[in-house]
Design a protein around this motif. Structure first.
Motif, PDB file in Angstrom:
ATOM      1  N   GLN A   1      -3.344  -0.534  -4.604  1.00 17.28           N
ATOM      2  CA  GLN A   1      -3.976  -0.593  -3.597  1.00 17.28           C
ATOM      3  C   GLN A   1      -5.074  -1.460  -3.401  1.00 17.28           C
ATOM      4  OE1 GLN A   1      -4.971   3.259  -1.175  1.00 17.28           O
ATOM      5  NE2 GLN A   1      -7.025   2.334  -0.975  1.00 17.28           N
TER       6      GLN A   1
ATOM      7  N   ILE B   1       0.942  -1.242   0.071  1.00 14.95           N
ATOM      8  CA  ILE B   1      -0.050   0.001   0.026  1.00 14.95           C
ATOM      9  C   ILE B   1       0.812   1.314   0.019  1.00 14.95           C
ATOM     10  CG2 ILE B   1      -1.626   1.238   1.449  1.00 14.95           C
ATOM     11  CD1 ILE B   1      -2.907  -1.362   2.070  1.00 14.95           C
TER      12      ILE B   1
ATOM     13  N   SER C   1       1.907   1.945  -3.366  1.00 10.11           N
ATOM     14  CA  SER C   1       0.947   2.363  -4.100  1.00 10.11           C
ATOM     15  C   SER C   1       0.755   3.917  -4.035  1.00 10.11           C
ATOM     16  CB  SER C   1      -0.351   1.653  -3.914  1.00 10.11           C
ATOM     17  OG  SER C   1      -1.008   2.256  -2.804  1.00 10.11           O
TER      18      SER C   1
ATOM     19  N   CYS D   1      -2.488   2.605   8.624  1.00 11.91           N
ATOM     20  CA  CYS D   1      -3.593   3.108   7.983  1.00 11.91           C
ATOM     21  C   CYS D   1      -3.746   4.621   8.490  1.00 11.91           C
ATOM     22  CB  CYS D   1      -4.794   2.255   8.206  1.00 11.91           C
ATOM     23  SG  CYS D   1      -5.182   0.851   7.347  1.00 11.91           S
TER      24      CYS D   1
ATOM     25  N   LEU E   1      -5.620  -4.478  -0.687  1.00 16.29           N
ATOM     26  CA  LEU E   1      -6.798  -4.635  -0.070  1.00 16.29           C
ATOM     27  C   LEU E   1      -7.459  -6.033  -0.024  1.00 16.29           C
ATOM     28  CD1 LEU E   1      -8.159  -0.964  -0.051  1.00 16.29           C
ATOM     29  CD2 LEU E   1      -6.905  -2.242   1.770  1.00 16.29           C
TER      30      LEU E   1
ATOM     31  N   LEU F   1      -9.534   2.460   2.451  1.00  9.25           N
ATOM     32  CA  LEU F   1      -8.294   2.354   3.562  1.00  9.25           C
ATOM     33  C   LEU F   1      -8.838   2.761   4.771  1.00  9.25           C
ATOM     34  CD1 LEU F   1      -5.238   2.114   3.342  1.00  9.25           C
ATOM     35  CD2 LEU F   1      -5.178   4.651   3.096  1.00  9.25           C
TER      36      LEU F   1
END
Lengths: 430, 405
Positions: free
Chosen positions: A188, A167, A170, A214, A192, A348
């Motif tokens: 992402q 992530i 990304s 996060c 996920l 996210l």
């Protein structure tokens, strides 16, 4: 706004077909200080052919025929065997082999994540190639595969680290141009999806780690303004070419109505058109940047306004400028892009909320009765709707989603407690 | 139950550790000694105070004092962690006991079964802590150790059988609740553990044999007018009748009563021990056998009536007694199937469409029905269960799932 994307994507794919390394072609002499160089190194390490072979085999084994077939001679559609794979191998064994052969490339990503990351290309034009985009997406799949193998072995800490590095990766590639932001969103999404698959396997320390990561990702702004400025510059530099041959840009009807007119414009009118078009585009990019750099709650995710009408019989310069501006940076494209960005941001936030819900469950041995029991109001609130994310206990587990964006339905990552008899759908986050 | 629990109640007040009371002369070669040492750890005031305080948190908050380092605000995980850290030695002893042959003997004092149940609760909490920490292997190993422990307890007398069956079911439910967290190697270890448990002689046979010996050995003590033995016979009139009749019996008649009682015990156990030699699917009589409990009626006119009165409410085997063994063996098979399905899922990235994709014919066969176990897909999950029989009804692995039906 998105019109250049297919062209650049094509160029990126074409770029893959040369033998020269991505790092050499894009950077030349590495500085060692730019994480983007490590990303390119990772792309070079992974190569372009190996992972697709493994991916093909994984897909083949998942197919009805592949699942039952161990005899390579009996199936004419049998994909070529990648290194370390035999036909009788299970999906997991193939994943392990893939990880053994290409998984190392993903580890270089985390080295890049430690550094400042920026696109090493200073000057972009319509002819600039972005051959790294497809390998970047491939690296994400390699990372997700690595995490799958680690989860299967109970190495959840490592798996979670890898997905979070994915992530961060990304986010690292987000700021170049529009296509990189779209590839960023896609990467992402791959990460996920893998998180979603394993939410039920996360330990308390795993979810605490995810929560923290996060929060950092949410708190650090994405360089949207810079990206849009580069995108405007790229578009601006291509206007002359587009005016010479607008057929690539215009729809069939528009080209029939305006194509010859645009190509036949005299010097003064052409300058006038260019000026009006430039102004219109600048204004639209600035408007988009202004909307997307503010708080998410101000993003126009539910804006349904449409472009001004452009009558096909109006061949005035102002109408021509409007026609071209709509094609290059129309409202519909802008709405789609904003929704894609918003969806990625929501997902996210949902991952962070899942982490909080699961942490609460580990700590209290029950699911929270309501979201506020495990998350403060700010985190529990969907910035796009202004209301709390939807949370309900269901079938021995829970359901968590957002309905904050009109037209996208429920945006969710699904927690699957297979010990509970829940009813839920496919493998990808909505 | 008369012969069993009356003696238990009388002798349970004996002093000393559980080990001293149950196995006063330890050999070091009997794993039951470690079980008793483990039980001694949870049979302490410290453990009981902790449990009382924990229970008070929901029933009567603030009425019990919190153990050092804990408060009413401590989370469930913090409490479980305290429990595992403070009393975890008991679980190590259980694991050690599992490595040896186990036998409690027929000592009449049966004080260990309640602490054994506490040990299972402790083990489940400790496994929860391990899972929360991401130590999947330790969490699964803890629960598998409890399964072995519970199975060994199930072998010991009727009391152990009842306690061990409950401990087994509780442990299986806990293990099932962590199904999402099983890794490939967890699945392998679960399959291996279940294979070993199912391959060993069924614990119910050992339980019936030891209970038979125990009951036969206590007939003299029970049928003795000079000993005041507290009874649990529900009918006070019947108890009064027994006392009156016993006082009027000659020594010879008393011996005849003892003989009748011994014969009835022998016949009752022999019938079921014979049945338990058959394949598992034939252990239960689905039309139900005639009740073996004697039908004592006042007045106790004959010696046979008196013998029946003594046997009233005793732990003689009957169809219902066999059900927990059948159900738990069935649940063990379901647990093995879950592990095979989970492993299949890891290996193939999907759930099997049919049970036969993940399990051999033998592993998939439900001995109760003679058909494959029921396997249903529910979206991203699934359910494995047995249709059971008219006597058992559906058998589901977890208590929670059964509740959902």
């Amino acid at each position: 706004m998105i019109v250049l994307t297919p062209l650049i994507a094509l160029a990126a794919m074409q770029g893959l077909q040369t033998e020269q390394s991505l790092l050499t072609r894009i950077v030349g002499v590495p500085t060692g200080k730019n994480g983007y160089e490590d990303y390119l190194k990772a792309g070079d390490m992974a190569g372009s052919h190996l992972w697709p072979m493994y991916e093909q085999w994984i897909a083949y084994k998942m197919s009805t025929f592949g699942a039952a077939n161990n005899d390579p001679d009996s199936d004419p559609t049998l994909p070529p065997l990648p290194p370390g794979v035999t036909p009788e191998m299970s999906d997991l064994a193939i994943r392990r082999a893939a990880n053994d052969h290409v998984g190392g490339a993903f580890e270089v990503i985390s080295i890049g994540n430690q550094k400042q990351v920026y696109d090493p290309r200073q000057d972009l034009s319509a002819s600039t190639l972005f051959p790294e985009m497809a390998p970047f997406k491939m690296l994400a799949k390699i990372g997700a595969n690595k995490a799958y193998v680690e989860f299967s072995e109970g190495r959840t800490t490592q798996a979670v680290n890898d997905l979070l590095e994915g992530i961060k990766f990304s986010k690292g590639i987000f700021g170049s141009i529009l296509i990189s932001s779209l590839v960023s969103i896609a990467i992402q999404s791959i990460m996920l999806a893998e998180f979603q698959r394993h939410l039920g396997q996360l330990s308390l320390s795993d979810v605490q780690h995810i929560d923290k990561a996060c929060q950092q990702l949410i708190d650090t702004p994405y360089p949207i303004k810079e990206m849009l400025a580069r995108e405007y510059s790229l578009t601006y530099n291509s206007i002359d070419d587009l005016l010479k041959d607008p057929s690539e840009l215009l729809s069939e009807d528009e080209n029939k109505a305006f194509g010859a007119t645009i190509k036949g414009l005299g010097g003064v009118e052409q300058q006038q058109l260019k000026s009006m078009l430039t102004q219109a585009l600048k204004s639209r990019y600035e408007d988009a940047a202004s909307k997307l750099t503010g708080p998410e709650s101000t993003w126009p995710v539910n804006d349904a306004s449409t472009d001004a009408q452009t009558p096909l019989d109006d061949k005035s310069v102002s109408n021509l400028a409007l026609v071209l501006a709509n094609q290059l940076q129309g409202k519909n494209m802008q709405h789609q892009y904003i929704k894609a960005m918003a969806k990625a941001r929501i997902q996210l936030r949902l991952l962070q909320l899942h982490a909080k819900v699961i942490a609460y469950h580990w700590q209290n041995a029950i699911w929270p009765a309501k979201l506020e029991d495990c998350a403060d109001l700010k985190v529990a609130t969907d910035p796009f709707s202004g209301a709390l994310f939807h949370y309900e206990q269901k079938d021995g587990a829970y359901k968590l989603y957002s309905t904050g964006i009109t037209g996208l339905g429920q945006i969710e990552l699904k927690y699957r407690n297979i010990a509970a008899q829940e009813n839920s759908g496919g493998d990808h986050p909505n | 139950m008369t012969l069993t629990f009356s003696i238990v109640a009388l002798l349970a007040v004996q002093a000393g550790t559980l080990q001293q009371q149950v196995i006063p002369d330890p050999t070091g070669a009997n794993g039951y000694e470690e079980y008793l040492q483990a039980a001694d750890i949870v049979d302490t005031r410290q453990f009981k105070d902790f449990k009382r305080w924990e229970a008070s948190l929901t029933s009567k908050p603030g009425t019990e004092s919190a153990p050092s380092g804990l408060s009413e605000k401590s989370s469930a995980l913090t409490r479980k962690t305290y429990e595992a850290n403070t009393f975890g030695k008991a679980l190590s002893l259980v694991v050690e006991g599992n490595t040896k042959p186990t036998s409690r003997g027929t000592k009449a004092v049966m004080v260990e079964f309640s602490p054994f149940n506490d040990l299972v609760k402790l083990g489940i909490d400790a496994s929860y802590v391990a899972y929360a920490k991401g130590d999947w292997k330790a969490g699964t190993n803890e629960l598998l150790a409890l399964l072995v422990f519970a199975n060994n307890v199930t072998r010991e007398l009727a009391m152990g059988y009842v306690a061990g069956s409950s401990m087994t079911q509780r442990t299986l439910t806990a293990l099932d609740e962590h199904r999402s967290q099983w890794t490939v190697s967890d699945c392998d270890r679960i399959v291996k553990a279940v294979d070993e448990l199912l391959a060993a002689p069924p614990s119910i046979i050992a339980a019936f044999k030891s209970e038979r010996s125990f009951q036969l050995g206590n007939v003299d003590a029970a049928i003795d007018p000079d000993k005041k033995i507290p009874r649990e016979v529900l009918d006070e009139k019947l108890e009064a009748q027994i006392v009156i009749r016993m006082k009027s019996l000659t020594v010879a008649d008393r011996d005849k009563v003892k003989t009748i009682v011994r014969n009835k015990i022998g016949v009752a156990f022999a019938a079921y021990l014979s049945r338990l030699q058959k394949p598992e699917g034939d252990w239960l009589d689905n039309k139900r056998l005639a009740p073996t409990d004697p039908n004592a009626k006042i007045p106790l006119a004959t010696l046979e009536d008196l013998a029946d009165a003594f046997l009233l409410d005793d732990l003689l085997p009957d169809n219902d007694t066999v059900i927990p063994a059948v159900a738990n063996r069935n649940r063990l098979r379901q647990m093995r199937l879950n592990a095979l399905i989970q492993k299949f899922r890891w290996q193939n990235g999907r759930f099997p469409t049919q049970l036969s994709e993940a399990a051999s014919k033998e592993a998939g066969l439900d001995p109760l029905t003679g058909e494959p176990f029921q396997y249903e897909r529910h979206g991203a999950s699934y359910r494995v269960y047995s249709k059971g029989t008219a006597v058992t009804g559906e058998i589901d692995l977890s208590a929670r799932s059964a509740h959902k039906k």
